[in-house]
Design a protein around this motif. Structure first.
Motif, short mmCIF file in Angstrom:
data_model
loop_
_atom_site.label_atom_id
_atom_site.label_comp_id
_atom_site.label_asym_id
_atom_site.label_seq_id
_atom_site.Cartn_x
_atom_site.Cartn_y
_atom_site.Cartn_z
N SER A 1 0.64 106.21 -56.34
CA SER A 1 -0.39 105.55 -57.15
C SER A 1 0.20 105.00 -58.45
O SER A 1 -0.24 103.98 -58.96
CB SER A 1 -1.53 106.53 -57.46
N GLU A 2 1.23 105.69 -58.96
CA GLU A 2 1.90 105.23 -60.17
C GLU A 2 2.61 103.88 -59.92
O GLU A 2 2.56 102.97 -60.74
CB GLU A 2 2.95 106.28 -60.60
N VAL A 3 3.25 103.78 -58.74
CA VAL A 3 3.92 102.52 -58.37
C VAL A 3 2.88 101.40 -58.28
O VAL A 3 3.08 100.31 -58.82
CB VAL A 3 4.67 102.67 -57.02
N CYS A 4 1.75 101.69 -57.61
CA CYS A 4 0.68 100.68 -57.47
C CYS A 4 0.15 100.25 -58.83
O CYS A 4 -0.09 99.07 -59.08
CB CYS A 4 -0.47 101.23 -56.62
N SER A 5 0.00 101.23 -59.70
CA SER A 5 -0.52 100.95 -61.05
C SER A 5 0.47 100.11 -61.84
O SER A 5 0.10 99.14 -62.51
CB SER A 5 -0.78 102.29 -61.75
N GLU A 6 1.75 100.46 -61.75
CA GLU A 6 2.79 99.73 -62.47
C GLU A 6 2.90 98.28 -61.99
O GLU A 6 3.17 97.37 -62.77
CB GLU A 6 4.14 100.44 -62.30
N LEU A 7 2.66 98.07 -60.69
CA LEU A 7 2.74 96.72 -60.14
C LEU A 7 1.44 95.94 -60.34
O LEU A 7 1.31 94.79 -59.91
CB LEU A 7 3.06 96.78 -58.63
N ASP A 8 0.44 96.61 -60.96
CA ASP A 8 -0.84 95.98 -61.25
C ASP A 8 -1.53 95.51 -59.96
O ASP A 8 -2.08 94.41 -59.88
CB ASP A 8 -0.62 94.78 -62.20
N VAL A 9 -1.49 96.37 -58.94
CA VAL A 9 -2.14 96.06 -57.66
C VAL A 9 -3.65 96.25 -57.80
O VAL A 9 -4.11 97.29 -58.26
CB VAL A 9 -1.58 96.98 -56.54
N ASP A 10 -4.41 95.22 -57.43
CA ASP A 10 -5.87 95.32 -57.51
C ASP A 10 -6.41 96.28 -56.45
O ASP A 10 -5.95 96.27 -55.31
CB ASP A 10 -6.51 93.94 -57.30
N GLY A 11 -7.43 97.06 -56.81
CA GLY A 11 -8.08 97.95 -55.85
C GLY A 11 -7.20 99.11 -55.44
O GLY A 11 -6.10 99.31 -55.96
N LEU A 12 -7.71 99.89 -54.46
CA LEU A 12 -7.00 101.11 -54.06
C LEU A 12 -6.46 101.03 -52.64
O LEU A 12 -5.95 102.01 -52.11
CB LEU A 12 -7.94 102.31 -54.18
#
Length: 373
Positions: free
Chosen positions: A279-290
């Motif tokens: 989730s940290e990677v997704c957050s860092e890449l600014d990925v929309d949604g979950l």
């Protein structure tokens, strides 16, 4: 094998064996993981023309083991799982009626580009419904694809509205047809595989995001490999049966690995710390949604099961995270950096690992060893 089964097998169209396909590891792995866990949400395969996209998908469908289905049922209903059976069969089951079961090959349904919504979803015969009081339903391609693979070639040229319908069905596992106040629904759980050539237009980001994984394939550059592919194809065309015989044991071995992985999947565990880091990677890449977080977790578990283990490792996550996230990144028109490399860099930073030599940086597509060959 009974004489009928042998005759049926002989009558079936001969398909190039999956284990004989050279290279394209990224596409092969993404397809296998979706077969192990269809809830990953399908694969979008983007790449050059003539790189074996259709051949690989047909080969995968042919490789899969037979499944139990209710005899003469238009939805390929499962004999005991309510989520995979039509309402009529469920009713029969509740009434304690005897349900005939047959073994059937996993269906691969091709969706033609010019298909209408009626052809895809099915139609309701209003006249018959009004005059006879029955829900007269003519099943469409989604019904046929239940518990199978739905393949859309040139998905970027398909009408956006139809793509929406497909993605909704793939996500919910059900297809609902409504007309003049009459509503019919049936199970439509399938592995959605879309392929396309980026030169013919991009897919809208919100549609791209709905595909679980995104594999990029490129034309093989090494002359020796190209010769090998050409020779293999010529050998197959010349004598298909002999060529199939050559790969029979590898095909059976891979089929067994997939069956075992499907059985092992419910007991695979992914540590809480690893889930947080994904989730940290997704957050860092600014990925929309979950969706990115969910798919990365599922794909890592499916890979672990495929390799016969029950604990997800950092390396499992590394091998799938690019496939799960590269198409969810916001595109900066001024940026020439490959999206796969961006994902790998963020992964390396969050997990505190070194990027391997054969990472995305070197060839634009992570080298993934499936252990197939």
């Amino acid at each position: 094998m009974s004489p009928t089964a042998i005759a049926t097998a002989a009558a079936r169209r001969v398909v190039f064996p999956f284990t004989a396909i050279v290279g394209q590891e990224e596409m092969k792995l993404a397809l296998i993981l979706n077969v192990i866990d269809p809830k990953i949400g399908g694969v979008m395969i983007m790449g050059d023309r003539g790189t074996g996209k259709s051949t690989t998908i047909r080969a995968l469908a042919d490789l899969l083991p037979e499944i139990p289905v209710v005899a003469n049922d238009p939805f390929n209903s499962h004999p005991s799982d309510p989520d995979l059976m039509g309402d009529e069969i469920r009713q029969k089951l509740e009434n304690g009626e005897d349900i005939p079961v047959v073994q059937k090959k996993v269906q691969m349904v091709d969706l033609p580009l010019g298909a209408t919504e009626d052809r895809v979803c099915g139609t309701i015969d209003i006249e018959k419904a009004l005059s006879e009081g029955v829900k007269a339903f003519e099943p469409g391609l989604l019904a046929k694809a239940n518990r199978g693979i739905l393949y859309v070639d040139e998905v970027n040229l398909l009408d956006d509205h139809l793509v929406d319908v497909l993605l909704d069905s793939a996500a919910s596992g059900w297809n609902t047809v409504e007309r003049e106040g009459i509503s019919i629904r049936h199970p439509a759980r399938f592995v959605l595989v879309g392929s396309g050539n980026p030169e013919e237009g991009e897919l809208r980001p919100q549609l791209l995001d709905r595909f679980g994984m995104h594999a990029e394939i490129h034309t093989v550059k090494a002359p020796a490999l190209r010769v090998q592919i050409v020779e293999q194809r010529a050998e197959f065309d010349q004598n298909p049966q002999e060529f199939l015989e050559k790969y029979k044991s590898q095909q059976e071995e891979l089929q067994q690995r997939i069956i075992k992985a499907q059985e092992l999947l419910p007991s695979v565990n992914i540590d809480y710390d690893l889930r947080v880091k994904i989730s940290e990677v997704c957050s860092e890449l600014d990925v929309d949604g979950l969706r990115g977080d969910i798919v990365s977790n599922r794909a890592a578990k499916a890979l672990t099961a495929f390799e016969g283990r029950t604990e997800v490792t950092v390396d499992d996550i590394r091998r799938v995270i690019t496939l799960c996230l590269r198409h969810r990144l916001r595109k900066d028109p001024l940026e020439s950096i490959d999206s796969g490399y961006k994902v790998e860099k963020a992964f390396a930073r969050v997990f505190g690992v070194e990027l391997p030599e054969d990472s995305v940086q070197s060839n634009g597509a992570g080298q993934i060893k499936t252990g197939i060959r």
